[in-house]
Structure formats: C-alpha cells, structure tokens
Design a protein around this motif. Sequence first.
Motif, PDB file in Angstrom:
ATOM      1  N   ILE A   1     -54.539-106.121  42.348  1.00 12.91           N
ATOM      2  CA  ILE A   1     -55.504-105.095  41.971  1.00 12.91           C
ATOM      3  C   ILE A   1     -54.794-103.895  41.353  1.00 12.91           C
ATOM      4  O   ILE A   1     -55.226-103.373  40.313  1.00 12.91           O
ATOM      5  CB  ILE A   1     -56.342-104.668  43.191  1.00 12.91           C
ATOM      6  N   ARG A   2     -53.699-103.452  41.975  1.00 10.45           N
ATOM      7  CA  ARG A   2     -52.959-102.302  41.435  1.00 10.45           C
ATOM      8  C   ARG A   2     -52.474-102.569  40.016  1.00 10.45           C
ATOM      9  O   ARG A   2     -52.377-101.645  39.202  1.00 10.45           O
ATOM     10  CB  ARG A   2     -51.776-101.970  42.351  1.00 10.45           C
ATOM     11  N   GLU A   3     -52.210-103.832  39.709  1.00  9.84           N
ATOM     12  CA  GLU A   3     -51.755-104.200  38.371  1.00  9.84           C
ATOM     13  C   GLU A   3     -52.903-104.308  37.385  1.00  9.84           C
ATOM     14  O   GLU A   3     -52.689-104.710  36.238  1.00  9.84           O
ATOM     15  CB  GLU A   3     -50.999-105.523  38.455  1.00  9.84           C
ATOM     16  N   ARG A   4     -54.124-103.947  37.809  1.00 13.15           N
ATOM     17  CA  ARG A   4     -55.291-104.012  36.921  1.00 13.15           C
ATOM     18  C   ARG A   4     -56.034-102.673  36.857  1.00 13.15           C
ATOM     19  O   ARG A   4     -57.195-102.635  36.481  1.00 13.15           O
ATOM     20  CB  ARG A   4     -56.260-105.106  37.410  1.00 13.15           C
ATOM     21  N   LEU A   5     -55.373-101.592  37.185  1.00 14.91           N
ATOM     22  CA  LEU A   5     -56.041-100.286  37.201  1.00 14.91           C
ATOM     23  C   LEU A   5     -55.593 -99.368  36.070  1.00 14.91           C
ATOM     24  O   LEU A   5     -55.853 -98.165  36.094  1.00 14.91           O
ATOM     25  CB  LEU A   5     -55.816 -99.606  38.559  1.00 14.91           C
TER      26      LEU A   5
ATOM     27  N   GLN B   1     -67.925-105.358  48.666  1.00 17.72           N
ATOM     28  CA  GLN B   1     -66.758-105.885  49.379  1.00 17.72           C
ATOM     29  C   GLN B   1     -66.117-107.053  48.633  1.00 17.72           C
ATOM     30  O   GLN B   1     -65.762-108.083  49.216  1.00 17.72           O
ATOM     31  CB  GLN B   1     -67.143-106.308  50.804  1.00 17.72           C
ATOM     32  N   ILE B   2     -65.960-106.868  47.330  1.00 18.25           N
ATOM     33  CA  ILE B   2     -65.320-107.904  46.504  1.00 18.25           C
ATOM     34  C   ILE B   2     -64.204-107.265  45.687  1.00 18.25           C
ATOM     35  O   ILE B   2     -64.124-106.041  45.547  1.00 18.25           O
ATOM     36  CB  ILE B   2     -66.336-108.614  45.580  1.00 18.25           C
ATOM     37  N   ASN B   3     -63.350-108.110  45.134  1.00 17.50           N
ATOM     38  CA  ASN B   3     -62.314-107.676  44.207  1.00 17.50           C
ATOM     39  C   ASN B   3     -62.946-107.578  42.824  1.00 17.50           C
ATOM     40  O   ASN B   3     -63.275-108.594  42.210  1.00 17.50           O
ATOM     41  CB  ASN B   3     -61.160-108.676  44.222  1.00 17.50           C
ATOM     42  N   ALA B   4     -63.115-106.367  42.337  1.00 17.14           N
ATOM     43  CA  ALA B   4     -63.814-106.166  41.059  1.00 17.14           C
ATOM     44  C   ALA B   4     -62.952-106.478  39.846  1.00 17.14           C
ATOM     45  O   ALA B   4     -63.410-106.311  38.714  1.00 17.14           O
ATOM     46  CB  ALA B   4     -64.318-104.720  40.975  1.00 17.14           C
ATOM     47  N   PHE B   5     -61.728-106.981  40.068  1.00 17.97           N
ATOM     48  CA  PHE B   5     -60.796-107.111  38.949  1.00 17.97           C
ATOM     49  C   PHE B   5     -60.288-108.529  38.718  1.00 17.97           C
ATOM     50  O   PHE B   5     -59.438-108.750  37.870  1.00 17.97           O
ATOM     51  CB  PHE B   5     -59.610-106.155  39.173  1.00 17.97           C
ATOM     52  N   ASP B   6     -60.822-109.501  39.460  1.00 11.44           N
ATOM     53  CA  ASP B   6     -60.448-110.888  39.184  1.00 11.44           C
ATOM     54  C   ASP B   6     -61.664-111.640  38.662  1.00 11.44           C
ATOM     55  O   ASP B   6     -62.761-111.095  38.571  1.00 11.44           O
ATOM     56  CB  ASP B   6     -59.853-111.561  40.422  1.00 11.44           C
ATOM     57  N   GLN B   7     -61.465-112.897  38.293  1.00 10.45           N
ATOM     58  CA  GLN B   7     -62.540-113.725  37.756  1.00 10.45           C
ATOM     59  C   GLN B   7     -62.237-115.185  38.102  1.00 10.45           C
ATOM     60  O   GLN B   7     -61.983-116.007  37.230  1.00 10.45           O
ATOM     61  CB  GLN B   7     -62.712-113.541  36.244  1.00 10.45           C
TER      62      GLN B   7
END
Length: 581
Positions: free
Chosen positions: A55-59, A378-384
Amino acid sequence: MTAQQEPEPQFEAESALQELVSTGLERLTAEGVARRIWERDASLWKTDRAVQQEIRERLGWLTVANTMQERLQEIEGLVEAVRQDGYRYAVLLGMGGSSLCPEVLRLTFGVAPGYLDLFVLDTTDPDTIRAVEERIDLGKTLFIVASKSGETIETLSHFRYFWQRVSELGGEGGAHFIAITDPGTSLEQLAHDHRFRHVFANPPDIGGRYSALSFFGLVPGALIGVDIKQLLTRAQEAMSRCSASQPVADNPGLRLGAVLGALGTHGRDKITFVLSPAIASYGYWVEQLIAESTGKEGRGLLPVEGEALGAPSVYGNDRLFVYLRLEGDDNAALDEGLARLRTAGQPLVRFHLADRYDLGAQFFIWELATAVAGIFLQINAFDQPNVQESKDNTARLLERFRREGKLPELEPVISEGALRVYGRRMGEGKEGLDSYLQAFLDQVRPGDYIALMAYVRRSEVNESALQALRLRLRDRYRVATTLGYGPRFLHSTGQLHKGGPNNGVFIQITGDVKQDVPIPGESYTFGILKEAQALGDLFALSAHERRNIRIAIGGDLAAGLQALAQRLVPVEQQGDGQPSH
C-alpha cells in the motif's frame, strides 16, 4: 447550516442519513485519518505487514501534482518538437488507467488550434482499430504506447500492428512513437530497442487508476493543447484544502469519503453520477477509480455513470446521487430532475465547478475520497486481485488457440433468428427465447444491478441502442444499470464484477466482426483476442457464481440490439415502475 453555506461537497439528505455521515466524520477525526493518510500510514486499510508495504508503494498520487509541476518542461519539449515536425494526430494505445483520463480531457477540452487531434484506442475490436486508422494520416501521427506494467496485452498488440504499418512508410519508425511506463519495464526496453522518440518514466508509486495527474494523463492532455499547468494548479489547491491541517468537516476529500463510506456500508452503495453535459465524460474515469478500488472481498461501491435521469419511481433506496455542476453549462434539465429526486427523499452530493479546469481538483478529491471510503469498507483500496483472473483465462484460451487453431465453442441454449443465447438451462417451459430471457431476468432482486457488457464497436448507433436497452431495464426492474464496452471495462468495472458483492446480473453482448485485423508475430488476430477476452470474462463470472448470460447477435448489430430490447422488456412491461417479482 444551509446547503449554500456548507463547504463542498454539499450533502443533502434526510436526517437519518445525515447522522450516519456525521458519525463517520467523527470517526475520521478521532482516528486522525487526515494526518495518517499524509504520513502514508498503511495500517488505515490493512493490518498485514506485507500488504501495508504494498500500500505504501501505491500512495504517490498524494503528491504527484507537485512532482509533475517540476516535469512540465519535459512534456512541453516533446509537444513543441512534434508540432514543429508536422504531426497532426496522436493515437493513444492504452487501457484503463492509461486511457481514461486522456479520453476525458479530449472530450472535455477538445483540440486547441495547432495541436494534435487525439484518438484513444482502448479496445481489441478490429472494426474500431480500422476506423481509427482510416481517420489518421500515418505519416503525421504520433503513437503513445502507455502501460504501467509494460506488459498489457492489448497495448502491445496495438503497438505491433501500428509499428508494422508505420514501418511500411519507410524512414525512422521510432520517431512516430513515445512510451509512458514505469521505470525498468519491458516496455521501456522495447522503446529503447525501437528508438522511440521519447520515454516518459512515470513515478512508480502510483497505481494506474490514480495516475490522472501523472504523465499518463498530462502528456496526452498537453498534446491536444490543454493547459496542464493550470490543471495541476487546481489539483494543488485541492491538495491544500485536503491537507492534514484542515478540520475534517472542511476537508472535501474526507467529507466526500465519509459520505461514500458511511452510506455505502448502510445500503446506499450505487453511486449515481449526474454530470453537466460539457464534463459528462468525467464519469468514464471516476467509474474505474471507484469500482476497481472498492470492489473486492465481497464488498464494494458501484459507480453508475451515463444512466440518464429518470422519474423518482424508478429508483430504489440503494442510490446516492452525485452532481458535478459546471457553471454556465446547460444544466436546467438536470437541476429540475434532481430537485424531484430530493423531494422524493434521495440523498445528493453537490460540487460546483467554476470552469473545466476544476476537473484538476476533482481528480484529486475523488482519489482521496475513494481511499477514505476504502477505510470504511475495510479493504485495500490500491490492489485489483480479480483483474488478473480474466487476464489469466484469456492467456489460457490464446494458448489453446495456438495449439489447436480454434477457441472453445459454446453451445447455445436458445437460437432464434439473429440471436443466440448462452447460459445455464432454466428448466422446463423455458425453451423459447422470450420465456428463457424472462426467467433469467426474474432473478433480479431489489438492491441488484444489471450490467450490460458489450463486446462490440463503440459507435453512436450502437451506443444509442445500448443506452435505450439499459433504461428499459432500469425502468422495468427499478435497479441500477451499467454499460461497459469490452475489453475496456475489464480494466475498470471488471474488478467489482468478480470481487465485489454478488448483486450483479450480467448480460454479455457480442456481435459479428466485419473485417478482422492481424496481430504481427501472432497466430491469432484482434478478433480472436477479443473473443478470448469475452470468453475469459464469462468463465470468471461463472467461477464466482455470478448470474450471467451471453447473447450473440448475428448480422446487423443495431437492428439486433433493437430486437433484443423488445425481447428483454416487451412494450407492455415498460413504465410500470414495478419489478417483476
């Protein structure tokens, strides 16, 4: 406080919904969410350490507007060079996050005098590829090969085709190509090997759908004459209003995120966009952002774009309406329609845009709000995670084609005239086309949505017929409807379809290819690739036990779509405002 005195976004709703949002804002304040987002605290979304690192690598989208202000000279230098060299057209070869913002900019701003006309090619439909080629002069065209991963099958197939076509002209083919990709990708290497005119190395800490304000959106925008410095300035102003120092109640990104998240987790999960005509295409971009970011782990928010306003009676209690109102546009009909919906008790979010460059602010605000909504869900908003599933299915089908020279053939359950229907058997008495289609639609329940997935050419005629079909379904069943073109939507709403809640009813529509187009270096054509993608998507939906049907239309597609609309929703069923169950 009146709506006019509220900070944007203005939220209008009944007291119970207002209370939900107020509670959500209190939570964001108590948990220090604004500060933690700007500190890149990934624990807001997930507790797993490995996932937090991802996640930090997608901000990087949080500050990319600042980064890009420092890179304007690189973009402007490229634009000036191709203009001086006599280029008149640009064709963007990209999908999803690489294509949607450029299309929004082209449709919103048009082409400034002396700049390049932009065509966005985000499909494997052979008829569309040929139509684009017929509208350009290859010798005066710049091709933008855009892919974050550098491995997007559609984009690389487009490149192979147009590289061969340009090479047939003679001269230095690489001068006609630029690339936008992450550093170190295979596309970057391909661009160097083919001596592309330029390679834009995008900041790698940004996911595709969050990349509007990076090279992926700005380079195509600059080529058509958009003042990208002004666009970035509006985004930076929004960043300031969304900073950690701003109270949550005055922070537009967090306010909007609280509305989306609080209402979305309490049944109002169909985010229905109402956009002033001049900025109507903004829905293409925000649809991907919301669907691909939130549709996972059995949860998600459904963005509904392009669905014309109806009477209050055709909507259920699962809607949240969002109005982006552009000052000076033709808004009278929208204002009147939304006033009726508010009177009927539907909740509404309003933004007022002073001019089209305020889209720069909207790009950032919606990115932040979507990330905040992910906290509520409560999800990871940065993956697919489910996007890859359809890709893997397609790859297996293409490998089978290489071995056997054909794709698997499905057996229709019904064939009647130009229509062939594929799906599971519905039982006795459902053998006829009309009864079978009715039995399929009898599965629609309140709170569902109907998704039309059209693997056909995007044209005015087809668009008109498909929009008419979706509205007939909406009005009959009182559920939200979406319309996506394949394979384009696989990079947009496809994640939500498979990873979100099981409340979708999916109608895949295919048509005949008029003239196929080869892919140099491959045994299969663009038509075969599109068919493999359609089948792969259908198999993925079935694997997730989604209610789905495939309808193949032979011959005249527009006539077939009109006939299909009548068969799915006969005239005697229209306009009653009641679902059929």
